[in-house]
Design a protein around this motif. Structure first.
Motif, PDB file in Angstrom:
ATOM      1  N   GLN A  89       0.807  -1.223   0.000  1.00 30.00           N
ATOM      2  CA  GLN A  89       0.000   0.000   0.000  1.00 30.00           C
ATOM      3  C   GLN A  89       0.841   1.275   0.000  1.00 30.00           C
ATOM      4  O   GLN A  89       0.283   2.363   0.094  1.00 30.00           O
ATOM      5  N   VAL A 160       0.243   1.959  -6.508  1.00 26.13           N
ATOM      6  CA  VAL A 160      -0.535   0.865  -5.927  1.00 26.13           C
ATOM      7  C   VAL A 160      -1.667   0.491  -6.877  1.00 26.13           C
ATOM      8  O   VAL A 160      -2.443   1.357  -7.304  1.00 26.13           O
ATOM      9  N   THR A 162      -5.047  -1.910  -7.273  1.00 25.85           N
ATOM     10  CA  THR A 162      -6.051  -2.681  -6.533  1.00 25.85           C
ATOM     11  C   THR A 162      -6.522  -3.855  -7.383  1.00 25.85           C
ATOM     12  O   THR A 162      -6.845  -3.691  -8.558  1.00 25.85           O
ATOM     13  N   ASP A 173     -10.595  -6.464  -1.563  1.00 26.89           N
ATOM     14  CA  ASP A 173      -9.546  -5.713  -2.247  1.00 26.89           C
ATOM     15  C   ASP A 173      -8.168  -6.133  -1.740  1.00 26.89           C
ATOM     16  O   ASP A 173      -7.936  -6.230  -0.532  1.00 26.89           O
ATOM     17  N   TYR A 175      -3.788  -5.415  -2.749  1.00 29.72           N
ATOM     18  CA  TYR A 175      -2.982  -4.318  -3.293  1.00 29.72           C
ATOM     19  C   TYR A 175      -1.591  -4.840  -3.666  1.00 29.72           C
ATOM     20  O   TYR A 175      -0.987  -5.615  -2.921  1.00 29.72           O
ATOM     21  N   ASP A 181      -3.622   2.585 -10.203  1.00 28.76           N
ATOM     22  CA  ASP A 181      -5.047   2.557 -10.567  1.00 28.76           C
ATOM     23  C   ASP A 181      -5.422   3.743 -11.439  1.00 28.76           C
ATOM     24  O   ASP A 181      -6.326   3.641 -12.278  1.00 28.76           O
TER      25      ASP A 181
END
Length: 446
Positions: A89, A160, A162, A173, A175, A181
């Motif tokens: 993350q 990051v 998802t 979810d 990561y 994204d």
């Protein structure tokens, strides 16, 4: 399903991935990192301390520095990424990892292209202007600067990502460090990957073409040598240094304190066959930095036992007189001295650098192919079995192999490098053995 339960499930997934599916890739790059760390440090130490200061040495040290960046920064970052395949993350850390990877790889292949050009000039264009030390330093700076600029887009497009994973039919979810994204539906990541692949292809074509021309020149030279019985007439050392900007022997394969460059700057030699009538005597003339020595002056200097110049002159006289006698017996009437195989050293260095280039192309190609398959095949990763996924994660990081294999190639091809590495590790041991022998001799004398 609460957030704590989801996070606990992601931890279990990471543990399962790390201990099973990601384990081969982690062991692979971990071993490469350890080997490359010590290997590239040895390359930097040996080439900086024991090799002559010339462009080839600067380029090889630069490649070792870029490979060391890969060992110290990129491989640990890749291991962290593998251990957090579902819980990554930290977007800033991901950008930092990807930037380092692209910078190190781009700098290495750019330096290999410059090394190839330098080899081409030495072998195929020896009478043309060569790369000088000042230019070599500038080229290294340009490569680092351009690679830095071309790596900056990685800071933008990576981050990051998802992804959805299922837990008892419920999607949660997860990561990972990948294309951010924000750019999943953008065309820019594909353009950036395509640009990397095109740069790789262009550099690979340049390397293949130039090394092919170098190989053709070597083949023609060897063919000419064999047609002339292994002997090619060459000018005297003075004339050859006036004609050729680069020495016929590769300076990179000479020790840093080579006596021919520090003690004697210019030597003019005339050796005639002793079977010829009125053949001139062996004559040696040195620069103003070294006292002129001839046959007549040698007789007056024999009393100077500590004279370095006399010893040098006598050794050269003995060497070239013996060579002249042996060649006169085998080839009567021949006025050509057998060269000391200077081109063999240069060609062996070229083969070493060619091997390094081939290793880079072979190690980087699987990564590029897999990266393109991921872009154009949407479910490429999800459709893999466990065994296929292990192979995929390992080959996706195949480019790390290049930064670790270079020291092994140097050790295989370059005897001076190999001997100095042995000397570094055995120096303390040899000193202790020598002290022990001195003590034993002292006891025996008593």
């Amino acid at each position: 399903m609460t957030n704590e339960e989801q996070w606990s499930y992601l931890v279990d997934l990471d543990h399962e991935e790390t201990t099973v599916r990601m384990l081969p890739a982690m062991i692979f790059i971990g071993i490469l990192g350890i080997v490359g760390l010590f290997g590239n440090i040895l390359v930097i130490i040996v080439y900086a301390k024991y090799f002559k200061h010339n462009p080839s040495r600067i380029f090889i040290i630069s490649v070792a520095v870029f490979d060391l960046i890969s060992n110290v920064l990129c491989i640990p970052g890749e291991i962290v990424d593998l251990k957090h395949s579902f819980r990554f993350q930290n977007a800033a850390l991901c950008k930092y990892f990807r930037f380092n990877n692209i910078f190190a790889a781009g700098s290495s292949i750019s330096m290999l292209v410059i090394i190839c050009i330098e080899r081409y000039l030495k072998i195929c264009r020896p009478f043309k202007p060569q790369i000088e030390l000042r230019v070599a330093y500038k080229l290294v700076g340009i490569v680092a600067s351009v690679s830095f600029v071309l790596s900056l887009p990685a800071i933008v497009v990576y981050g990051v990502k998802t992804k959805r994973v299922k837990n008892d039919g419920v999607e949660i979810d997860a990561y990972e460090c990948n294309i951010s994204d924000d750019y999943q539906d953008s065309v820019w990541p594909s353009i950036y990957k395509a640009g990397q692949f095109m740069m790789f292809l262009v550099f690979a074509v340049i390397l293949i073409v130039l090394y092919s021309l170098i190989g053709l020149t070597i083949y023609r030279h060897n063919k000419r040598r064999s047609s002339l019985g292994g002997s090619i007439p060459r000018p005297t050392v003075r004339k050859q240094r006036e004609l050729t900007p680069s020495s016929s022997c590769d300076d990179m394969d000479k020790p840093q304190n080579s006596p021919d460059t520090e003690s004697i700057k210019t030597i003019s030699m005339e050796v005639a066959s002793p079977l010829e009538k009125n053949s001139p005597k062996v004559n040696f003339s040195f620069d103003s930095s070294i006292e002129s020595v001839s046959d007549e002056s040698l007789s007056t200097k024999k009393d100077r036992k500590n004279s370095t110049i006399s010893n040098i002159a006598i050794s050269f006289m003995t060497k070239f007189r013996s060579r002249s006698l042996s060649q006169s017996d085998s080839r009567k009437g021949s006025k050509t001295l057998e060269p000391k195989q200077p081109f063999v050293v240069k060609y062996k260095t070229t083969l070493m650098l060619l091997t390094i280039t081939a290793a880079f192309i072979i190690s980087y190609l699987p990564h590029l192919v897999i990266s393109f398959l991921k872009i154009f095949i949407k479910d490429f990763v999800s459709g893999l079995t466990d065994t296929e996924f292990m192979v995929y994660t390992t080959f996706l990081r195949s480019y790390f192999l290049n930064s670790e294999i270079n020291p092994i190639i140097y050790c295989f091809w370059n005897k001076i490098f190999r001997d100095n590495v042995v000397q570094i590790f055995c120096k303390n041991r040899s000193q202790s053995v020598q002290i022990g022998r001195q003590k034993a001799n002292a006891n025996n004398s008593l």
